[in-house]
Design a protein around this motif. Sequence first.
Motif, PDB file in Angstrom:
ATOM      1  N   ILE A  70     -39.931  30.477 -52.213  1.00 15.06           N
ATOM      2  CA  ILE A  70     -40.945  31.021 -53.120  1.00 15.06           C
ATOM      3  C   ILE A  70     -41.242  30.049 -54.247  1.00 15.06           C
ATOM      4  N   LEU A  71     -40.219  29.452 -54.807  1.00 11.67           N
ATOM      5  CA  LEU A  71     -40.444  28.505 -55.897  1.00 11.67           C
ATOM      6  C   LEU A  71     -41.241  27.304 -55.409  1.00 11.67           C
ATOM      7  N   ALA A  72     -40.923  26.790 -54.232  1.00 16.71           N
ATOM      8  CA  ALA A  72     -41.673  25.658 -53.681  1.00 16.71           C
ATOM      9  C   ALA A  72     -43.123  26.047 -53.422  1.00 16.71           C
ATOM     10  N   ALA A  73     -43.349  27.258 -52.944  1.00 13.44           N
ATOM     11  CA  ALA A  73     -44.710  27.706 -52.679  1.00 13.44           C
ATOM     12  C   ALA A  73     -45.511  27.823 -53.973  1.00 13.44           C
ATOM     13  N   ALA A  74     -44.891  28.399 -55.020  1.00 15.91           N
ATOM     14  CA  ALA A  74     -45.584  28.513 -56.301  1.00 15.91           C
ATOM     15  C   ALA A  74     -45.885  27.142 -56.880  1.00 15.91           C
ATOM     16  N   GLU A  75     -44.938  26.223 -56.770  1.00 17.69           N
ATOM     17  CA  GLU A  75     -45.158  24.864 -57.263  1.00 17.69           C
ATOM     18  C   GLU A  75     -46.328  24.216 -56.531  1.00 17.69           C
ATOM     19  N   ALA A  76     -46.346  24.340 -55.202  1.00 20.11           N
ATOM     20  CA  ALA A  76     -47.407  23.700 -54.417  1.00 20.11           C
ATOM     21  C   ALA A  76     -48.770  24.303 -54.721  1.00 20.11           C
ATOM     22  N   GLU A  77     -48.803  25.593 -54.982  1.00 17.67           N
ATOM     23  CA  GLU A  77     -50.064  26.270 -55.247  1.00 17.67           C
ATOM     24  C   GLU A  77     -50.510  26.094 -56.697  1.00 17.67           C
ATOM     25  N   GLY A  78     -49.591  25.681 -57.564  1.00 12.72           N
ATOM     26  CA  GLY A  78     -49.915  25.601 -58.986  1.00 12.72           C
ATOM     27  C   GLY A  78     -50.004  26.966 -59.620  1.00 12.72           C
ATOM     28  N   ALA A  79     -49.268  27.937 -59.063  1.00 15.16           N
ATOM     29  CA  ALA A  79     -49.329  29.317 -59.549  1.00 15.16           C
ATOM     30  C   ALA A  79     -48.194  29.588 -60.518  1.00 15.16           C
ATOM     31  N   LYS A  80     -48.432  30.477 -61.442  1.00  9.70           N
ATOM     32  CA  LYS A  80     -47.374  30.971 -62.316  1.00  9.70           C
ATOM     33  C   LYS A  80     -46.476  31.898 -61.513  1.00  9.70           C
ATOM     34  N   LEU A  81     -45.168  31.841 -61.760  1.00  9.32           N
ATOM     35  CA  LEU A  81     -44.206  32.662 -61.048  1.00  9.32           C
ATOM     36  C   LEU A  81     -43.537  33.639 -62.004  1.00  9.32           C
ATOM     37  N   VAL A  82     -43.669  34.930 -61.700  1.00  9.54           N
ATOM     38  CA  VAL A  82     -43.032  36.002 -62.462  1.00  9.54           C
ATOM     39  C   VAL A  82     -41.913  36.573 -61.595  1.00  9.54           C
ATOM     40  N   VAL A  83     -40.699  36.580 -62.109  1.00  9.93           N
ATOM     41  CA  VAL A  83     -39.534  36.979 -61.321  1.00  9.93           C
ATOM     42  C   VAL A  83     -38.945  38.277 -61.859  1.00  9.93           C
ATOM     43  N   LEU A  84     -38.803  39.269 -60.988  1.00  7.29           N
ATOM     44  CA  LEU A  84     -38.089  40.497 -61.343  1.00  7.29           C
ATOM     45  C   LEU A  84     -36.598  40.220 -61.227  1.00  7.29           C
ATOM     46  N   ASP A  85     -35.862  40.467 -62.305  1.00  2.00           N
ATOM     47  CA  ASP A  85     -34.468  40.063 -62.381  1.00  2.00           C
ATOM     48  C   ASP A  85     -33.585  41.260 -62.741  1.00  2.00           C
ATOM     49  N   THR A  86     -32.274  41.038 -62.671  1.00  2.78           N
ATOM     50  CA  THR A  86     -31.284  42.069 -62.957  1.00  2.78           C
ATOM     51  C   THR A  86     -30.455  41.692 -64.184  1.00  2.78           C
ATOM     52  N   LEU A  87     -29.561  42.595 -64.561  1.00  2.74           N
ATOM     53  CA  LEU A  87     -28.631  42.337 -65.655  1.00  2.74           C
ATOM     54  C   LEU A  87     -27.332  41.680 -65.183  1.00  2.74           C
ATOM     55  N   TYR A  88     -27.212  41.438 -63.895  1.00  5.57           N
ATOM     56  CA  TYR A  88     -25.954  40.932 -63.351  1.00  5.57           C
ATOM     57  C   TYR A  88     -25.458  39.635 -63.979  1.00  5.57           C
ATOM     58  N   PRO A  89     -26.325  38.683 -64.369  1.00  2.00           N
ATOM     59  CA  PRO A  89     -25.795  37.433 -64.926  1.00  2.00           C
ATOM     60  C   PRO A  89     -24.937  37.618 -66.174  1.00  2.00           C
ATOM     61  N   TYR A  90     -25.121  38.715 -66.910  1.00  2.00           N
ATOM     62  CA  TYR A  90     -24.332  38.911 -68.120  1.00  2.00           C
ATOM     63  C   TYR A  90     -22.877  39.235 -67.804  1.00  2.00           C
ATOM     64  N   GLY A  91     -22.649  39.892 -66.671  1.00  2.81           N
ATOM     65  CA  GLY A  91     -21.288  40.291 -66.340  1.00  2.81           C
ATOM     66  C   GLY A  91     -20.761  41.352 -67.289  1.00  2.81           C
ATOM     67  N   ASN A  92     -19.433  41.471 -67.354  1.00  3.22           N
ATOM     68  CA  ASN A  92     -18.810  42.422 -68.282  1.00  3.22           C
ATOM     69  C   ASN A  92     -19.127  42.039 -69.724  1.00  3.22           C
ATOM     70  N   THR A  93     -19.555  42.999 -70.493  1.00  6.74           N
ATOM     71  CA  THR A  93     -19.854  42.746 -71.903  1.00  6.74           C
ATOM     72  C   THR A  93     -18.912  43.501 -72.827  1.00  6.74           C
ATOM     73  N   GLY A  94     -17.993  44.283 -72.262  1.00  8.82           N
ATOM     74  CA  GLY A  94     -17.137  45.122 -73.092  1.00  8.82           C
ATOM     75  C   GLY A  94     -17.899  46.234 -73.776  1.00  8.82           C
ATOM     76  N   GLY A  95     -19.098  46.515 -73.286  1.00  6.21           N
ATOM     77  CA  GLY A  95     -19.917  47.567 -73.872  1.00  6.21           C
ATOM     78  C   GLY A  95     -20.878  47.094 -74.939  1.00  6.21           C
ATOM     79  N   ALA A  96     -20.892  45.790 -75.234  1.00  9.81           N
ATOM     80  CA  ALA A  96     -21.829  45.260 -76.234  1.00  9.81           C
ATOM     81  C   ALA A  96     -23.268  45.420 -75.750  1.00  9.81           C
ATOM     82  N   VAL A  97     -24.165  45.652 -76.685  1.00 15.86           N
ATOM     83  CA  VAL A  97     -25.575  45.772 -76.346  1.00 15.86           C
ATOM     84  C   VAL A  97     -26.080  44.446 -75.784  1.00 15.86           C
TER      85      VAL A  97
END
Length: 316
Positions: free
Chosen positions: A92-119
Amino acid sequence: MSAAREELHVVLGSGPAGTALAGELVRRGHPVRLVDRRAEGPDLPGVERRAADVRDPGQARAAVAGAAVVHHCVNVAYHLQTELLPGIQQAILAAAEAEGAKLVVLDTLYPYGNTGGAVMTEDTPWRATTRKGRMRARLDENYLAAHREGRARVVLGRAADFVGPGVLNSTLGGAVFPGALTGGDVLALGDIDLPHSHTYIGDVARGLATLGERDDADGRVWHLPTAPARTTREIHALIEQRTGRPLQTVVLPEARPFGPFDEVFMNEYAELFYQHTEPQIMDSSAFETAFGARPVPLEDALDTTLAWYRSLLAEA
């Protein structure tokens, strides 16, 4: 500057988020192409359906041809995510690059991992230790690097657990609302007195559409509009008020099969069960301030969701 209304927006993935987003983009006056592997589903006014397997670079390139904005809402079976999502990103990233299109990605909270309950805000460190969390963090680093290096314009929109019409495989989905309406069992996970954020699917759609239109959003992560966190017990009480019956709640203290969540899924979900043993609070005030958006109140989201499930059960 906003993206011109006549420019094509391509939505990759026709799950609840992609389908809701396609409808939102049409309402905003954009031409829309909705892409999935089969191009099946009900007719959506103003939406062109197209079949493509975006795991294949050639098909991904063809799917986004002519796009000014590409929205990546593709997901795969939970047990296949670490295997397949990196390759899907590359295509998908290669296709957007080739087309010259902006890429909007729906993402999750998983990269944060355990936060101990912090906001969690957009400044929260990425400290994931799970396989899927580390994988998502690597993907996000790749997206942002592509933007920094000028290869593509990229923006990421993170959401909490989904709730809303069309949402089945979520902690507030098919294991909750049918039982609430029929007197069957209703799922709850972990400590039901901990606050837990849920993002309404309509807010996901409006948030991603806004990120696609706004050039000043580019190059960073945003938290999509999300109502203040409530405890599972509070949410179940709100559902009881609306259905007029007590819920037959089954609380799972650990991941095990239940309802639509089979053994394969729950075995994969076990590493992320920390989301139900510590507060899971997502703050979306940066998005709300920057773009003048407000999340749908949880009470209204529950009303709309229950109405959708009533219709679904009536059809069944």
